[in-house]
Write an enzyme that holds these catalytic residues in place. Structure first.
Site, PDB file in Angstrom:
ATOM      1  N   ALA A  67      28.885  48.314 -60.849  1.00 38.48           N
ATOM      2  CA  ALA A  67      28.572  47.927 -62.228  1.00 38.48           C
ATOM      3  C   ALA A  67      29.869  47.382 -62.814  1.00 38.48           C
ATOM      4  CB  ALA A  67      28.100  49.143 -62.999  1.00 38.48           C
ATOM      5  N   GLU A 115      24.050  50.822 -54.420  1.00 41.91           N
ATOM      6  CA  GLU A 115      22.742  51.220 -54.963  1.00 41.91           C
ATOM      7  C   GLU A 115      21.747  50.058 -54.895  1.00 41.91           C
ATOM      8  OE1 GLU A 115      24.776  52.591 -58.555  1.00 41.91           O
ATOM      9  OE2 GLU A 115      23.714  54.495 -58.344  1.00 41.91           O
ATOM     10  N   GLU A 135      32.267  56.177 -57.785  1.00 40.07           N
ATOM     11  CA  GLU A 135      32.258  56.410 -59.237  1.00 40.07           C
ATOM     12  C   GLU A 135      33.142  57.576 -59.664  1.00 40.07           C
ATOM     13  OE1 GLU A 135      29.592  55.747 -57.393  1.00 40.07           O
ATOM     14  OE2 GLU A 135      28.402  54.221 -58.408  1.00 40.07           O
TER      15      GLU A 135
END
Ligand code: COA
Length: 260
Positions: A67, A115, A135
């Protein structure tokens, strides 16, 4: 279909979707997530001529490096939960696509990139591909389904280790653990994905759709997968493709499936 961060290439009956933010290693910002939602949630479902999708990232350094970290540094609490909820919804659209979606992974598939690859139905990795859920390095956790899907692919023990250490898996280890379907030499990833899609496209499209639904049902908490299989089996026996497939077998010829 006009997109800012996605390149859509048609090669009927297949579509290649390229996440096109190479300078940011194709990091998934909100614009890109909205465009993925538009493609998989609105545009693709209207296309009954499409038999498969290849999803990859521009360049060979990363499919997606996660992200977009620069975009979410100020997120807090409920806003963070909403971002994860929206991201999960987009990746469910991919996982529930009626046509097969193959991820091609050259370079990094990290965080949201891993993901994203896991939400696809099949994965082809180049030998330099690297997978991870790093993460925890940022003090957060995977939020686009990674905590759940990584366990589905590689098991609880190794998944927990990867998510707690932030370590990366090389392509061969990802293959050994069952995360990817094939590892191929650099430059051969797209060819392998196209070869697989071409093979799948010779089968009955409705049968492929029901395989996807039934496989997904195994992991659903609200469905009985065996019951989904029973229902899907009944449905495919009503198709013209089933009649054609059975007839072709008897006549010792290749079936000509139409998706009806
Ligand atoms: N979000 C936003 N930008 C990112 C990004 C991300 N997830 N990953 C990489 N980028 C950007 C970098 O900021 C850099 O941009 P800049 O040149 O404007 O500074 C560019 O992409 C190239 O990345 P860089 O870090 O210089 O490349 P590298 O080869 O040294 O390292 C990685 C590659 C993938 C190891 C490293 O970029 C990285 O760790 N990225 C974050 C991975 C991550 O934690 N993902 C999970 C996010 S929740």
């Amino acid at each position: 279909m006009s997109y800012q961060n996605l390149l859509i290439t048609e090669d009927n009956p297949f579509i290649t979707v390229t996440i096109n933010r190479e300078k940011a290693l194709n990091a998934l910002n909100q614009q890109t997530m909205s465009e993925l939602a538009r493609f998989f949630g609105e545009d693709l479902p209207q296309r009954d001529d499409v038999r498969g999708v290849i999803l990859h990232g521009a360049g060979d350094r990363a499919v997606v490096a996660g992200a977009d970290i620069k975009e979410f540094t100020s997120l807090q609490g409920e806003d963070g939960a909403n971002m994860a909820r929206r991201g999960q919804a987009v990746f469910f659209m991919i996982e529930r696509s009626k046509v097969p979606v193959i991820a091609v992974i050259q370079g990094f598939a990290l965080g949201g990139g891993c993901e994203l690859a896991m939400a696809c139905h099949l994965r082809i990795a180049g030998e330099k591909a690297r997978f991870g859920q790093p993460e925890v390095n940022l003090g957060i956790i995977p939020g686009y389904g990674g905590t759940q899907r990584l366990i589905q692919y590689i098991g609880k023990s190794k998944a927990a280790e990867l998510m707690m250490t932030g370590d990366m898996l090389g392509a061969e280890e990802a293959y050994r653990l069952g995360l990817v379907n094939y590892v191929v030499p650099m430059g051969e990833e797209m060819g392998k994905a196209k070869e697989l899609l071409a093979k799948i496209a010779t089968k009955g499209p409705r049968a492929i759709e029901k395989v996807i639904e039934s496989v997904n049902a195994y992991f659903s908490t609200s469905e009985d997968g065996f019951e989904t299989e029973v229902k899907s089996f009944g449905e495919v026996t009503l198709t013209e493709d089933f009649k054609e497939g059975a007839q072709a077998f008897v006549e010792k010829r290749s079936a000509n499936f139409t998706g009806k």
